[in-house]
Design a protein around this motif. Structure first.
Motif, PDB file in Angstrom:
ATOM      1  N   ARG A  23       0.446 -14.115  12.915  1.00  0.00           N
ATOM      2  CA  ARG A  23       1.204 -14.361  11.684  1.00  0.00           C
ATOM      3  C   ARG A  23       0.296 -14.923  10.577  1.00  0.00           C
ATOM      4  O   ARG A  23       0.308 -14.438   9.449  1.00  0.00           O
TER       5      ARG A  23
ATOM      6  N   SER B  74      -2.370 -12.522   5.741  1.00  0.00           N
ATOM      7  CA  SER B  74      -2.793 -12.583   4.346  1.00  0.00           C
ATOM      8  C   SER B  74      -4.291 -12.252   4.221  1.00  0.00           C
ATOM      9  O   SER B  74      -4.680 -11.433   3.378  1.00  0.00           O
TER      10      SER B  74
ATOM     11  N   LYS C  42       1.436  -9.258  -4.916  1.00  0.00           N
ATOM     12  CA  LYS C  42       2.265 -10.162  -4.134  1.00  0.00           C
ATOM     13  C   LYS C  42       3.524 -10.601  -4.865  1.00  0.00           C
ATOM     14  O   LYS C  42       3.455 -10.909  -6.054  1.00  0.00           O
TER      15      LYS C  42
ATOM     16  N   TYR D  50       6.532 -10.136   5.293  1.00  0.00           N
ATOM     17  CA  TYR D  50       6.348 -11.261   6.220  1.00  0.00           C
ATOM     18  C   TYR D  50       6.761 -12.539   5.514  1.00  0.00           C
ATOM     19  O   TYR D  50       7.071 -12.524   4.323  1.00  0.00           O
TER      20      TYR D  50
ATOM     21  N   HIS E 297       8.372 -16.861   5.702  1.00  0.00           N
ATOM     22  CA  HIS E 297       9.016 -18.018   6.327  1.00  0.00           C
ATOM     23  C   HIS E 297      10.520 -17.766   6.270  1.00  0.00           C
ATOM     24  O   HIS E 297      11.243 -18.380   5.483  1.00  0.00           O
TER      25      HIS E 297
ATOM     26  N   HIS F  65       7.593 -13.018   1.796  1.00  0.00           N
ATOM     27  CA  HIS F  65       6.402 -12.583   1.070  1.00  0.00           C
ATOM     28  C   HIS F  65       6.406 -11.057   1.108  1.00  0.00           C
ATOM     29  O   HIS F  65       6.478 -10.476   2.191  1.00  0.00           O
TER      30      HIS F  65
ATOM     31  N   HIS G 102       4.598 -20.154  -3.908  1.00  0.00           N
ATOM     32  CA  HIS G 102       3.271 -19.863  -4.471  1.00  0.00           C
ATOM     33  C   HIS G 102       3.123 -20.317  -5.913  1.00  0.00           C
ATOM     34  O   HIS G 102       2.055 -20.157  -6.500  1.00  0.00           O
TER      35      HIS G 102
HETATM   36  C1  2HG Z   1       1.477 -17.090   4.063  1.00  0.00           C
HETATM   37  O1  2HG Z   1       2.604 -17.495   4.332  1.00  0.00           O
HETATM   38  C2  2HG Z   1       0.902 -17.446   2.725  1.00  0.00           C
HETATM   39  O2  2HG Z   1       0.779 -16.448   4.869  1.00  0.00           O
HETATM   40  C3  2HG Z   1       0.330 -16.212   2.015  1.00  0.00           C
HETATM   41  O3  2HG Z   1       1.836 -18.080   1.929  1.00  0.00           O
HETATM   42  C4  2HG Z   1       1.372 -15.209   1.667  1.00  0.00           C
HETATM   43  O4  2HG Z   1      -0.262 -13.522   1.361  1.00  0.00           O
HETATM   44  C5  2HG Z   1       0.863 -13.888   1.085  1.00  0.00           C
HETATM   45  O5  2HG Z   1       1.637 -13.204   0.404  1.00  0.00           O
END
Ligand code: 2HG
Ligand code: ZN
Length: 466
Positions: free
Chosen positions: A325, A329, A339, A372, A374, A381, A421
């Motif tokens: 996970r 990124s 993004k 992906y 949270h 994201h 972000h």
């Molecule tokens: C994550 O949750 C970071 O991995 C980066 O906030 C999110 O790359 C991203 O869009």
């Protein structure tokens, strides 16, 4: 470029060896992890003390020079980009952890303390600083505060805001403010601390913070589950959360997994590939008995929400699952992804996602879109990968055209155009999706109070006036 009198006046307050004007420093410190804006800083200064920071801010006011505050430069919205001849003020050398209060369970840090160093310090004291994310090894506490950083354990511990007991800031006009003094109880009027948290360096500079620590996390179980239908992820969330305390509840798509496996030259974690995966971590009861975890897992299998899964059998396996996970990124960075980072109230997420999926399939048929995030926080994201043959500007314009629809949907669902972000430069023109005209006018008013000459990170978060 600074004029020669401007540079001489700056050298009168910061020794010349801590003012860098070479091309490499200007390039390196003039940008963050965003790769959409060409850096064009005038100089980079490295203060060592609050007094020096104050002196630089006074100098900037007198000279009419703008300042871009700079931490670990891991931001993804261009908040730390210096593209307009600004002076970058780096906190890299203000990185002392200096006052630990075991009774209050707080620690005072200078702004440039790296998140992982704070986490390690807490651990040495038998405690925990629980805000955590993939960039913890580079990001700095001052930047985390300026952006109210979130990450992978928000579902359990909240965001940076929840861990800041006190702040020392230098305002845009050079005043030194002590906000909240590390107190638990302090109802003495407006709490400026919360204005500075998440203000993205537009009101002043966070120079020091008193951070709360907590008990270490209990033993936990880490699971990776394969989920055919995205809306079922919410049912899985409910099944686990109603039985156990969640430490993290993350998801990613199979396409995102493909990229991370390729980048790490790793094998698929499960025998069967499915469109989505949930990576969750939950606390175990004091007996460390994982029966309730298996019960929740079985329930999800019976319901058909989950078709395969693995419960980590060791710390090492748990870390390997987490890397799937957290590595996404970095794995897709070479593809210069466009993004978006959006959030809606979790109960509205399944409907929101169905609409959004249909919209993206319709409007981005030629682009690879990765999902992906949270999901336990209602935070998605969305990364659109640049086809190799496309020019960066052309690709950005195409994505911004689709954004109109995406953000109309976010507004319809009363969501946020930036969950964690920040707004920075890249999302500034979408601020009105989430904030009303009255909100934005008041934000401008607040900025004028703390930064009357508009020298603090101008053009970030709020468009320049006029
Ligand atoms: C994550 O949750 C970071 O991995 C980066 O906030 C999110 O790359 C991203 O869009
Ligand atoms: Zn994230």
């Amino acid at each position: 470029m600074l004029t020669s009198p401007q540079l001489s006046a700056l050298q009168a307050i910061i020794p010349a060896e801590r003012i860098h004007c070479d091309a490499d420093s200007l390039d390196r410190y003039g940008q963050d992890w965003t790769r959409y804006t060409r850096p064009q800083a005038a100089a980079v200064v490295f203060p060592l003390s609050i007094e020096e920071v104050q002196a630089v801010v006074r100098w900037a006011n007198a000279q009419g020079v703008a300042i871009v505050p700079s931490g670990g430069r891991t931001g993804l919205s261009g908040g730390a980009v210096a593209a307009q001849g600004e002076v970058v003020l780096s906190f890299e050398r203000m990185n002392r952890i200096d006052q630990f209060d075991p009774l209050a369970r707080t620690v005072r840090c200078q702004a440039g303390v790296v998140t992982a160093a704070l986490q390690a310090f807490a651990q040495e004291q038998g405690l925990l600083y629980p805000v955590d994310f993939a960039s913890s090894g580079s990001s700095q506490i001052g930047g985390n505060i300026a952006t109210n950083a979130g990450g992978i354990r928000v579902v359990r511990y909240g965001m940076t805001r929840d861990w800041i007991a006190g702040l020392t800031v230098v305002t845009g006009s050079g005043e030194l403010l002590q906000c909240n003094l590390g107190l638990n109880k302090n109802n003495s009027g407006y709490d400026f601390r919360h204005l500075f948290i998440g203000s993205e360096g537009t009101l002043g500079l966070v120079v020091e913070a008193t951070v709360r620590l907590c008990d270490p996390a209990p033993p936990s179980a880490v699971l990776l589950l394969a989920v055919p239908q995205l809306p079922d992820i919410m049912a899985v969330f409910h099944a686990f959360r109603s039985r156990l305390t969640l430490q993290a509840f993350e998801f990613f798509s199979d396409q995102a997994l493909t990229h991370v496996l390729a980048a790490r030259q790793a094998q698929p974690p499960l025998a069967e590939r499915q469109p989505f995966y949930v990576l969750l971590e939950c606390e175990l009861p004091p007996s460390a008995d994982d029966a309730p975890v298996l019960q929740a897992f079985e329930h999800c299998l019976e319901q058909g929400w989950v078709v395969d899964g693995v419960l980590a059998q060791s710390q090492q396996q748990a870390r390997a699952l987490w890397r799937l996970r957290e590595g996404i990124s970095a794995a897709i960075t070479p593809r210069t992804p466009y993004k978006n980072d959006i959030a809606v109230v979790i109960s509205r997420l399944p409907d929101f996602v169905s609409w959004l999926q249909a919209l993206l399939a319709r409007d981005y048929p030629d682009f690879e879109v990765l999902w992906y995030g949270h999901i336990g926080d209602g935070n998605l994201h969305i990364n659109v990968l640049k086809p190799e043959s496309w020019e960066l500007e052309e690709f950005r314009h195409a994505c911004e055209a689709v954004n109109k629809q995406v953000f109309a949907l976010v507004a319809e669902f009363a969501g946020s155009m930036s969950a964690e972000h920040g707004v920075g430069l890249l999302k500034r023109d979408y601020l009105g999706v989430t904030r009303s005209a009255a909100d934005i006018a008041l934000m401008r008013g607040v900025k004028a109070v703390f930064d009357p000459n508009n020298i603090m990170n101008p053009g970030k978060l709020l468009r320049r006036a006029g």
